[in-house]
Scaffold this motif. Structure first.
Motif, PDB file in Angstrom:
ATOM      1  N   LEU A 143       0.865  -1.190   0.000  1.00 15.64           N
ATOM      2  CA  LEU A 143       0.000   0.000   0.000  1.00 15.64           C
ATOM      3  C   LEU A 143       0.895   1.231   0.000  1.00 15.64           C
ATOM      4  O   LEU A 143       1.766   1.366   0.863  1.00 15.64           O
ATOM      5  CB  LEU A 143      -0.898   0.023   1.255  1.00 15.64           C
ATOM      6  CG  LEU A 143      -1.660   1.343   1.462  1.00 15.64           C
ATOM      7  CD1 LEU A 143      -2.705   1.570   0.363  1.00 15.64           C
ATOM      8  CD2 LEU A 143      -2.340   1.365   2.845  1.00 15.64           C
ATOM      9  N   VAL A 144       0.679   2.100  -0.964  1.00 13.33           N
ATOM     10  CA  VAL A 144       1.398   3.381  -0.979  1.00 13.33           C
ATOM     11  C   VAL A 144       0.382   4.483  -0.714  1.00 13.33           C
ATOM     12  O   VAL A 144      -0.475   4.779  -1.558  1.00 13.33           O
ATOM     13  CB  VAL A 144       2.127   3.618  -2.323  1.00 13.33           C
ATOM     14  CG1 VAL A 144       2.924   4.921  -2.261  1.00 13.33           C
ATOM     15  CG2 VAL A 144       3.044   2.441  -2.664  1.00 13.33           C
ATOM     16  N   GLU A 153      -1.858 -11.357   8.579  1.00 17.40           N
ATOM     17  CA  GLU A 153      -2.305 -12.759   8.490  1.00 17.40           C
ATOM     18  C   GLU A 153      -1.434 -13.550   7.511  1.00 17.40           C
ATOM     19  O   GLU A 153      -1.054 -14.687   7.779  1.00 17.40           O
ATOM     20  CB  GLU A 153      -3.749 -12.756   7.999  1.00 17.40           C
ATOM     21  CG  GLU A 153      -4.542 -13.992   8.365  1.00 17.40           C
ATOM     22  CD  GLU A 153      -6.000 -13.774   7.990  1.00 17.40           C
ATOM     23  OE1 GLU A 153      -6.435 -14.411   7.029  1.00 17.40           O
ATOM     24  OE2 GLU A 153      -6.657 -12.940   8.645  1.00 17.40           O
ATOM     25  N   ARG A 154      -1.093 -12.922   6.372  1.00 17.27           N
ATOM     26  CA  ARG A 154      -0.298 -13.612   5.350  1.00 17.27           C
ATOM     27  C   ARG A 154       1.200 -13.523   5.647  1.00 17.27           C
ATOM     28  O   ARG A 154       2.003 -14.182   4.988  1.00 17.27           O
ATOM     29  CB  ARG A 154      -0.584 -13.023   3.956  1.00 17.27           C
ATOM     30  CG  ARG A 154      -2.003 -13.308   3.461  1.00 17.27           C
ATOM     31  CD  ARG A 154      -2.160 -12.944   1.984  1.00 17.27           C
ATOM     32  NE  ARG A 154      -1.716 -11.592   1.697  1.00 17.27           N
ATOM     33  CZ  ARG A 154      -2.432 -10.503   1.949  1.00 17.27           C
ATOM     34  NH1 ARG A 154      -3.628 -10.610   2.489  1.00 17.27           N
ATOM     35  NH2 ARG A 154      -1.958  -9.316   1.686  1.00 17.27           N
ATOM     36  N   GLY A 155       1.580 -12.676   6.623  1.00 17.17           N
ATOM     37  CA  GLY A 155       2.993 -12.576   7.010  1.00 17.17           C
ATOM     38  C   GLY A 155       3.856 -11.804   6.035  1.00 17.17           C
ATOM     39  O   GLY A 155       5.077 -11.935   6.026  1.00 17.17           O
ATOM     40  N   PHE A 156       3.226 -10.984   5.206  1.00 23.52           N
ATOM     41  CA  PHE A 156       4.005 -10.125   4.304  1.00 23.52           C
ATOM     42  C   PHE A 156       3.226  -8.863   3.980  1.00 23.52           C
ATOM     43  O   PHE A 156       2.024  -8.916   3.678  1.00 23.52           O
ATOM     44  CB  PHE A 156       4.337 -10.826   2.974  1.00 23.52           C
ATOM     45  CG  PHE A 156       5.107  -9.924   2.028  1.00 23.52           C
ATOM     46  CD1 PHE A 156       6.479  -9.775   2.155  1.00 23.52           C
ATOM     47  CD2 PHE A 156       4.442  -9.186   1.051  1.00 23.52           C
ATOM     48  CE1 PHE A 156       7.187  -8.919   1.313  1.00 23.52           C
ATOM     49  CE2 PHE A 156       5.146  -8.326   0.207  1.00 23.52           C
ATOM     50  CZ  PHE A 156       6.522  -8.196   0.340  1.00 23.52           C
ATOM     51  N   GLY A 157       3.919  -7.733   4.017  1.00 24.52           N
ATOM     52  CA  GLY A 157       3.287  -6.486   3.593  1.00 24.52           C
ATOM     53  C   GLY A 157       4.303  -5.361   3.555  1.00 24.52           C
ATOM     54  O   GLY A 157       5.311  -5.377   4.264  1.00 24.52           O
ATOM     55  N   ARG A 158       4.042  -4.411   2.673  1.00 26.78           N
ATOM     56  CA  ARG A 158       4.874  -3.211   2.567  1.00 26.78           C
ATOM     57  C   ARG A 158       3.932  -2.014   2.551  1.00 26.78           C
ATOM     58  O   ARG A 158       3.111  -1.888   1.639  1.00 26.78           O
ATOM     59  CB  ARG A 158       5.695  -3.219   1.265  1.00 26.78           C
ATOM     60  CG  ARG A 158       6.699  -4.360   1.155  1.00 26.78           C
ATOM     61  CD  ARG A 158       7.945  -4.072   1.997  1.00 26.78           C
ATOM     62  NE  ARG A 158       8.916  -5.150   1.903  1.00 26.78           N
ATOM     63  CZ  ARG A 158       9.013  -6.152   2.786  1.00 26.78           C
ATOM     64  NH1 ARG A 158       8.202  -6.221   3.827  1.00 26.78           N
ATOM     65  NH2 ARG A 158       9.931  -7.086   2.636  1.00 26.78           N
ATOM     66  N   THR A 173       6.471  -4.238   6.836  1.00 25.85           N
ATOM     67  CA  THR A 173       7.267  -3.047   7.115  1.00 25.85           C
ATOM     68  C   THR A 173       6.433  -1.800   6.814  1.00 25.85           C
ATOM     69  O   THR A 173       5.570  -1.815   5.937  1.00 25.85           O
ATOM     70  CB  THR A 173       8.570  -3.001   6.294  1.00 25.85           C
ATOM     71  OG1 THR A 173       8.257  -2.856   4.907  1.00 25.85           O
ATOM     72  CG2 THR A 173       9.418  -4.237   6.524  1.00 25.85           C
ATOM     73  N   VAL A 174       6.707  -0.749   7.591  1.00 23.24           N
ATOM     74  CA  VAL A 174       5.968   0.510   7.443  1.00 23.24           C
ATOM     75  C   VAL A 174       6.995   1.642   7.441  1.00 23.24           C
ATOM     76  O   VAL A 174       7.726   1.819   8.418  1.00 23.24           O
ATOM     77  CB  VAL A 174       4.979   0.719   8.617  1.00 23.24           C
ATOM     78  CG1 VAL A 174       4.063   1.911   8.339  1.00 23.24           C
ATOM     79  CG2 VAL A 174       4.159  -0.533   8.884  1.00 23.24           C
ATOM     80  N   ASN A 175       7.079   2.344   6.342  1.00 23.29           N
ATOM     81  CA  ASN A 175       8.079   3.409   6.214  1.00 23.29           C
ATOM     82  C   ASN A 175       7.462   4.670   5.624  1.00 23.29           C
ATOM     83  O   ASN A 175       6.397   4.625   5.005  1.00 23.29           O
ATOM     84  CB  ASN A 175       9.222   2.934   5.300  1.00 23.29           C
ATOM     85  CG  ASN A 175      10.083   1.875   5.969  1.00 23.29           C
ATOM     86  OD1 ASN A 175      10.833   2.169   6.901  1.00 23.29           O
ATOM     87  ND2 ASN A 175       9.958   0.624   5.518  1.00 23.29           N
ATOM     88  N   ALA A 176       8.173   5.765   5.824  1.00 22.09           N
ATOM     89  CA  ALA A 176       7.757   7.040   5.217  1.00 22.09           C
ATOM     90  C   ALA A 176       8.842   7.494   4.253  1.00 22.09           C
ATOM     91  O   ALA A 176      10.036   7.371   4.536  1.00 22.09           O
ATOM     92  CB  ALA A 176       7.553   8.098   6.297  1.00 22.09           C
ATOM     93  N   VAL A 177       8.406   7.997   3.102  1.00 31.65           N
ATOM     94  CA  VAL A 177       9.322   8.637   2.169  1.00 31.65           C
ATOM     95  C   VAL A 177       9.004  10.128   2.214  1.00 31.65           C
ATOM     96  O   VAL A 177       7.836  10.529   2.181  1.00 31.65           O
ATOM     97  CB  VAL A 177       9.158   8.052   0.744  1.00 31.65           C
ATOM     98  CG1 VAL A 177       9.858   8.914  -0.291  1.00 31.65           C
ATOM     99  CG2 VAL A 177       9.712   6.630   0.715  1.00 31.65           C
ATOM    100  N   ARG A 195      10.690  -3.762  -1.972  1.00 33.18           N
ATOM    101  CA  ARG A 195      11.321  -5.028  -2.360  1.00 33.18           C
ATOM    102  C   ARG A 195      11.297  -6.012  -1.182  1.00 33.18           C
ATOM    103  O   ARG A 195      11.394  -5.608  -0.022  1.00 33.18           O
ATOM    104  CB  ARG A 195      12.773  -4.792  -2.797  1.00 33.18           C
ATOM    105  CG  ARG A 195      12.872  -4.025  -4.092  1.00 33.18           C
ATOM    106  CD  ARG A 195      14.286  -4.088  -4.664  1.00 33.18           C
ATOM    107  NE  ARG A 195      14.394  -3.226  -5.834  1.00 33.18           N
ATOM    108  CZ  ARG A 195      13.920  -3.534  -7.043  1.00 33.18           C
ATOM    109  NH1 ARG A 195      13.319  -4.691  -7.241  1.00 33.18           N
ATOM    110  NH2 ARG A 195      14.044  -2.694  -8.050  1.00 33.18           N
ATOM    111  N   ARG A 196      11.203  -7.300  -1.493  1.00 30.20           N
ATOM    112  CA  ARG A 196      11.241  -8.326  -0.447  1.00 30.20           C
ATOM    113  C   ARG A 196      12.542  -8.213   0.359  1.00 30.20           C
ATOM    114  O   ARG A 196      12.560  -8.420   1.564  1.00 30.20           O
ATOM    115  CB  ARG A 196      11.167  -9.726  -1.076  1.00 30.20           C
ATOM    116  CG  ARG A 196       9.799 -10.043  -1.660  1.00 30.20           C
ATOM    117  CD  ARG A 196       9.739 -11.495  -2.113  1.00 30.20           C
ATOM    118  NE  ARG A 196       8.479 -11.777  -2.788  1.00 30.20           N
ATOM    119  CZ  ARG A 196       7.345 -12.066  -2.153  1.00 30.20           C
ATOM    120  NH1 ARG A 196       7.317 -12.135  -0.841  1.00 30.20           N
ATOM    121  NH2 ARG A 196       6.241 -12.290  -2.834  1.00 30.20           N
TER     122      ARG A 196
END
Ligand code: NAP
Length: 248
Positions: A77-78, A121-126, A169-173, A229-230
């Protein structure tokens, strides 16, 4: 990244369009969201789904993410949709204050809560929030925007810790002045208010960047791509400035 599904809000123009284009070039399936269907469709991204959404409206966000779920769960999600309005603090009405918080901050909250349960739940997200250098320092005449973007960064950091063990992971640009409609409007406004030429107004904004230029949308997109990226799995809770060294 091939086969992942990314939702990009405000994806029909400027930085969001550059992000969607960069992700699509890596084989990511794209869903674009924004208030203007024509603008989303005009991007002409092959295979992209376009869904109308006002990120500041909870019901609209719910309906849009329900529709997006038909194209598969969201892996990326961006939160890019945003708006700026400048005026002296004393002339900032409660309406403007609330609208800028709603679009820039609450919009990111509303969209994030749509995708987070599935990601954990799926164990992956960006999740990448497009904040601003206005999340890292103050600028005169944009108190509401600065408050909203500082809030986005606070949410980013808190949520990053909350889901740190879940593969998300959760980041800000944090872009500096970037050559898009937002900066074009700022240049128009500066020229109108100060009597300077458009070139002078543009040069003034460019001068705040130590590289002496405006950032380009594709440069912001590359930072987002890297975070998605993974292999970027250990990078979370960060504020990545894309601003030619304006903040460090
Ligand atoms: P832009 O071209 O104006 O893009 C903003 C996008 O957000 C538009 O596509 C707009 O589409 C969408 N949007 C606005 N309000 C929305 C709402 N309520 N719901 C859904 N979509 C909405 O400007 P940009 O520069 O690319 O901005 C993108 C992001 O970068 C923003 O968050 C901005 O704050 C941030 N940023 C920009 C700069 C800069 O100098 N350009 C610097 C730092 C940060 P519709 O109007 O069709 O909905």
């Amino acid at each position: 990244m091939r086969g992942l599904h990314a939702i990009v809000t405000g994806g029909g123009s400027g930085i969001g369009a550059a992000i969607a284009t960069a992700l699509a070039a890596e084989g990511v399936q794209i869903t674009l969201m924004g208030r203007t269907l024509k603008r989303l469709e005009a991007l002409g991204l092959p295979g992209a789904h376009c869904i109308v959404a006002d990120v500041s409206d909870a019901a609209s966000v719910q309906a849009a993410f329900d529709a997006a779920a038909e194209f598969g769960p969201a892996d990326i999600l961006v939160n890019n949709a945003g708006e700026v309005e400048s005026q002296p603090f004393g002339r900032t009405s409660l309406d403007v204050w609330q609208r800028l918080l709603d679009v820039n901050l609450t919009g990111s909250f509303l969209c994030t809560r749509q995708v987070l349960p599935g990601m954990t739940e799926r164990g992956f997200g960006r999740i990448v929030n497009i904040a601003s250098t206005a999340a890292l320092r103050g600028y005169a005449y944009v108190a509401a925007y600065c408050a909203a973007k500082h809030g986005v960064l606070g949410m980013t950091r808190a949520l990053a810790l909350e889901v740190a063990r879940k593969g998300v992971t959760v980041n800000a640009v944090c872009p500096g002045y970037t050559e898009t409609a937002i900066v074009d409007d700022a240049i128009d406004r500066i020229a109108a208010k100060t009597g300077r030429s458009m070139e002078q107004a543009r040069a003034e904004l460019a001068a705040s960047n130590p590289q002496g230029r405006l950032v380009q949308p594709h440069e912001v997109a590359q930072a987002v791509l890297w975070l998605c990226r993974r292999e970027s799995s250990a990078i979370t809770g960060q504020a990545i400035a894309v601003a030619g060294g304006e903040v460090m």
